[in-house]
Write a protein that holds these residues in place. Structure first.
Motif, PDB file in Angstrom:
ATOM      1  N   SER A 106       0.848  -1.191   0.000  1.00 43.78           N
ATOM      2  CA  SER A 106       0.000   0.000   0.000  1.00 43.78           C
ATOM      3  C   SER A 106       0.889   1.249   0.000  1.00 43.78           C
ATOM      4  O   SER A 106       1.930   1.270   0.672  1.00 43.78           O
ATOM      5  CB  SER A 106      -0.880  -0.010   1.253  1.00 43.78           C
ATOM      6  N   PRO A 107       0.493   2.316  -0.700  1.00 42.84           N
ATOM      7  CA  PRO A 107       1.347   3.507  -0.807  1.00 42.84           C
ATOM      8  C   PRO A 107       1.228   4.453   0.384  1.00 42.84           C
ATOM      9  O   PRO A 107       0.946   5.646   0.236  1.00 42.84           O
ATOM     10  CB  PRO A 107       0.837   4.168  -2.088  1.00 42.84           C
ATOM     11  N   MET A 108       1.434   3.931   1.585  1.00 36.81           N
ATOM     12  CA  MET A 108       1.430   4.767   2.772  1.00 36.81           C
ATOM     13  C   MET A 108       2.718   4.520   3.540  1.00 36.81           C
ATOM     14  O   MET A 108       3.295   3.430   3.493  1.00 36.81           O
ATOM     15  CB  MET A 108       0.197   4.483   3.636  1.00 36.81           C
ATOM     16  N   THR A 109       3.157   5.520   4.268  1.00 35.62           N
ATOM     17  CA  THR A 109       4.460   5.444   4.931  1.00 35.62           C
ATOM     18  C   THR A 109       4.556   4.232   5.845  1.00 35.62           C
ATOM     19  O   THR A 109       5.569   3.521   5.855  1.00 35.62           O
ATOM     20  CB  THR A 109       4.722   6.743   5.714  1.00 35.62           C
ATOM     21  N   ARG A 110       3.512   3.946   6.630  1.00 36.18           N
ATOM     22  CA  ARG A 110       3.597   2.848   7.595  1.00 36.18           C
ATOM     23  C   ARG A 110       3.695   1.482   6.931  1.00 36.18           C
ATOM     24  O   ARG A 110       4.352   0.582   7.470  1.00 36.18           O
ATOM     25  CB  ARG A 110       2.420   2.900   8.572  1.00 36.18           C
ATOM     26  N   THR A 111       3.048   1.310   5.776  1.00 38.45           N
ATOM     27  CA  THR A 111       3.147   0.031   5.076  1.00 38.45           C
ATOM     28  C   THR A 111       4.479  -0.088   4.345  1.00 38.45           C
ATOM     29  O   THR A 111       5.081  -1.164   4.309  1.00 38.45           O
ATOM     30  CB  THR A 111       1.975  -0.142   4.094  1.00 38.45           C
ATOM     31  N   ILE A 112       4.950   1.002   3.785  1.00 40.76           N
ATOM     32  CA  ILE A 112       6.249   0.978   3.102  1.00 40.76           C
ATOM     33  C   ILE A 112       7.358   0.708   4.113  1.00 40.76           C
ATOM     34  O   ILE A 112       8.267  -0.107   3.872  1.00 40.76           O
ATOM     35  CB  ILE A 112       6.490   2.288   2.335  1.00 40.76           C
ATOM     36  N   GLN A 113       7.308   1.376   5.265  1.00 41.29           N
ATOM     37  CA  GLN A 113       8.307   1.130   6.306  1.00 41.29           C
ATOM     38  C   GLN A 113       8.249  -0.314   6.796  1.00 41.29           C
ATOM     39  O   GLN A 113       9.295  -0.933   7.039  1.00 41.29           O
ATOM     40  CB  GLN A 113       8.094   2.093   7.469  1.00 41.29           C
ATOM     41  N   THR A 114       7.049  -0.850   6.945  1.00 45.64           N
ATOM     42  CA  THR A 114       6.908  -2.249   7.360  1.00 45.64           C
ATOM     43  C   THR A 114       7.584  -3.166   6.353  1.00 45.64           C
ATOM     44  O   THR A 114       8.325  -4.084   6.731  1.00 45.64           O
ATOM     45  CB  THR A 114       5.415  -2.614   7.497  1.00 45.64           C
ATOM     46  N   ALA A 115       7.329  -2.934   5.063  1.00 41.70           N
ATOM     47  CA  ALA A 115       7.934  -3.769   4.026  1.00 41.70           C
ATOM     48  C   ALA A 115       9.459  -3.666   4.051  1.00 41.70           C
ATOM     49  O   ALA A 115      10.167  -4.673   3.936  1.00 41.70           O
ATOM     50  CB  ALA A 115       7.391  -3.361   2.658  1.00 41.70           C
ATOM     51  N   ILE A 116       9.976  -2.463   4.214  1.00 40.83           N
ATOM     52  CA  ILE A 116      11.431  -2.266   4.257  1.00 40.83           C
ATOM     53  C   ILE A 116      12.032  -2.990   5.462  1.00 40.83           C
ATOM     54  O   ILE A 116      13.097  -3.615   5.364  1.00 40.83           O
ATOM     55  CB  ILE A 116      11.762  -0.763   4.294  1.00 40.83           C
ATOM     56  N   ASN A 117      11.351  -2.929   6.600  1.00 42.82           N
ATOM     57  CA  ASN A 117      11.860  -3.615   7.790  1.00 42.82           C
ATOM     58  C   ASN A 117      11.845  -5.130   7.623  1.00 42.82           C
ATOM     59  O   ASN A 117      12.749  -5.831   8.096  1.00 42.82           O
ATOM     60  CB  ASN A 117      11.037  -3.221   9.010  1.00 42.82           C
ATOM     61  N   MET A 118      10.815  -5.644   6.959  1.00 42.55           N
ATOM     62  CA  MET A 118      10.723  -7.084   6.736  1.00 42.55           C
ATOM     63  C   MET A 118      11.705  -7.561   5.680  1.00 42.55           C
ATOM     64  O   MET A 118      12.245  -8.663   5.772  1.00 42.55           O
ATOM     65  CB  MET A 118       9.307  -7.458   6.305  1.00 42.55           C
ATOM     66  N   PHE A 119      11.927  -6.716   4.675  1.00 42.07           N
ATOM     67  CA  PHE A 119      12.770  -7.091   3.529  1.00 42.07           C
ATOM     68  C   PHE A 119      13.821  -5.996   3.337  1.00 42.07           C
ATOM     69  O   PHE A 119      13.646  -5.080   2.530  1.00 42.07           O
ATOM     70  CB  PHE A 119      11.915  -7.249   2.272  1.00 42.07           C
ATOM     71  N   PRO A 120      14.925  -6.049   4.093  1.00 44.88           N
ATOM     72  CA  PRO A 120      15.904  -4.954   4.099  1.00 44.88           C
ATOM     73  C   PRO A 120      16.494  -4.614   2.733  1.00 44.88           C
ATOM     74  O   PRO A 120      16.954  -3.482   2.538  1.00 44.88           O
ATOM     75  CB  PRO A 120      16.988  -5.474   5.052  1.00 44.88           C
ATOM     76  N   PHE A 121      16.453  -5.547   1.788  1.00 46.01           N
ATOM     77  CA  PHE A 121      16.998  -5.234   0.456  1.00 46.01           C
ATOM     78  C   PHE A 121      16.209  -4.111  -0.214  1.00 46.01           C
ATOM     79  O   PHE A 121      16.676  -3.515  -1.197  1.00 46.01           O
ATOM     80  CB  PHE A 121      17.021  -6.488  -0.435  1.00 46.01           C
ATOM     81  N   LEU A 122      15.023  -3.787   0.315  1.00 49.60           N
ATOM     82  CA  LEU A 122      14.206  -2.721  -0.281  1.00 49.60           C
ATOM     83  C   LEU A 122      14.785  -1.334  -0.037  1.00 49.60           C
ATOM     84  O   LEU A 122      14.268  -0.343  -0.559  1.00 49.60           O
ATOM     85  CB  LEU A 122      12.776  -2.788   0.249  1.00 49.60           C
ATOM     86  N   THR A 123      15.851  -1.236   0.742  1.00 44.47           N
ATOM     87  CA  THR A 123      16.532   0.054   0.905  1.00 44.47           C
ATOM     88  C   THR A 123      17.468   0.339  -0.262  1.00 44.47           C
ATOM     89  O   THR A 123      17.936   1.474  -0.423  1.00 44.47           O
ATOM     90  CB  THR A 123      17.352   0.078   2.208  1.00 44.47           C
ATOM     91  N   GLU A 124      17.756  -0.659  -1.057  1.00 45.33           N
ATOM     92  CA  GLU A 124      18.750  -0.529  -2.126  1.00 45.33           C
ATOM     93  C   GLU A 124      18.187   0.233  -3.321  1.00 45.33           C
ATOM     94  O   GLU A 124      16.993   0.192  -3.609  1.00 45.33           O
ATOM     95  CB  GLU A 124      19.196  -1.921  -2.584  1.00 45.33           C
ATOM     96  N   ALA A 125      19.051   0.931  -4.010  1.00 42.91           N
ATOM     97  CA  ALA A 125      18.672   1.598  -5.255  1.00 42.91           C
ATOM     98  C   ALA A 125      18.786   0.606  -6.404  1.00 42.91           C
ATOM     99  O   ALA A 125      19.490  -0.405  -6.316  1.00 42.91           O
ATOM    100  CB  ALA A 125      19.580   2.802  -5.495  1.00 42.91           C
ATOM    101  N   GLY A 126      18.086   0.881  -7.479  1.00 44.87           N
ATOM    102  CA  GLY A 126      18.146   0.001  -8.643  1.00 44.87           C
ATOM    103  C   GLY A 126      17.126  -1.108  -8.574  1.00 44.87           C
ATOM    104  O   GLY A 126      16.221  -1.105  -7.730  1.00 44.87           O
TER     105      GLY A 126
END
Length: 215
Positions: A51-71
């Protein structure tokens, strides 16, 4: 092999602990960040939907740390506006596409409206939106075996039967067979937010057998 859909509710955000939170799109709290870093799915997903909201995006990044990467990510990721919350409180109003892209430049927000101007919530609208999400998920399930969906409690209540999701809770579902989808006992159930009976079809998601005893 039967595809699995792993539905995940975001972690604790500011509006969950500050009742009447007056701002748009609240982020996760410190506790929310900690708890979502500990969420582990039973399998590695091969598609992640958010979902395009900060709390869901942050949740996804925390669960899947590779989502911090560019590219390009090694697992496909899509942002779906139809996974947004089903409630008109100010905390459920998100940011413009430009702001989202500025805050999270690694993601593609092209499906999002330029401004957060989605229609006001209605039961009919949320029911229709949930069926659209299920249909789209079913199409993708022909290609992907394990789909992670990071979303909100309210829209989840229209997507699937069962008790309310807790914060950072995850549950695993599969699609009903054609025979199962003709069974009213499978098609119909109680919406965990409205507490009204609802038709969860014609595309139906069923809780995975191992989790049913808890529902």
């Amino acid at each position: 092999m039967t595809a699995r859909v792993h539905i995940i509710r975001h972690g604790e955000a500011l509006h969950n602990v500050q009742r009447g939170y007056p701002h748009r799109d609240p982020p996760l709290t410190k506790a929310g960040n900690v708890s979502t870093k500990r969420v582990n799915l039973s399998v590695q997903p091969d598609l992640i939907l958010i979902s395009p909201m900060t709390r869901t995006i942050q949740t996804a990044i925390n669960m899947f740390p590779f989502l911090t990467e560019a590219g390009s990510f090694h697992i496909p990721v899509q942002i779906w506006p139809d996974l947004r919350e089903a409630n008109d409180a100010v905390c459920n109003k998100g940011l413009s596409r430009k702001e989202l892209a500025s805050n999270f430049p690694q993601f593609d927000f092209s499906e999002c409206h330029e401004e957060w101007d989605y229609p006001e919530h209605s039961i009919e609208g949320a029911t229709e939106r949930a069926e659209g999400v299920r249909r789209r998920l079913k199409e993708l399930s022909a290609t992907y075996g394990n789909i992670a969906v990071v979303t909100h409690r309210g829209i989840k209540a229209f997507l699937v039967k069962g008790k309310r999701f807790g914060l950072a809770e995850t549950r695993c579902y599969r699609f009903a067979t054609e025979e199962e989808a003709r069974d009213d006992n499978i098609m119909r159930g109680i919406n965990s937010d409205t507490l009204e009976e609802q038709d969860f079809g014609p595309t139906v998601l069923i809780l995975n057998e191992s989790q049913r005893k808890d529902q």
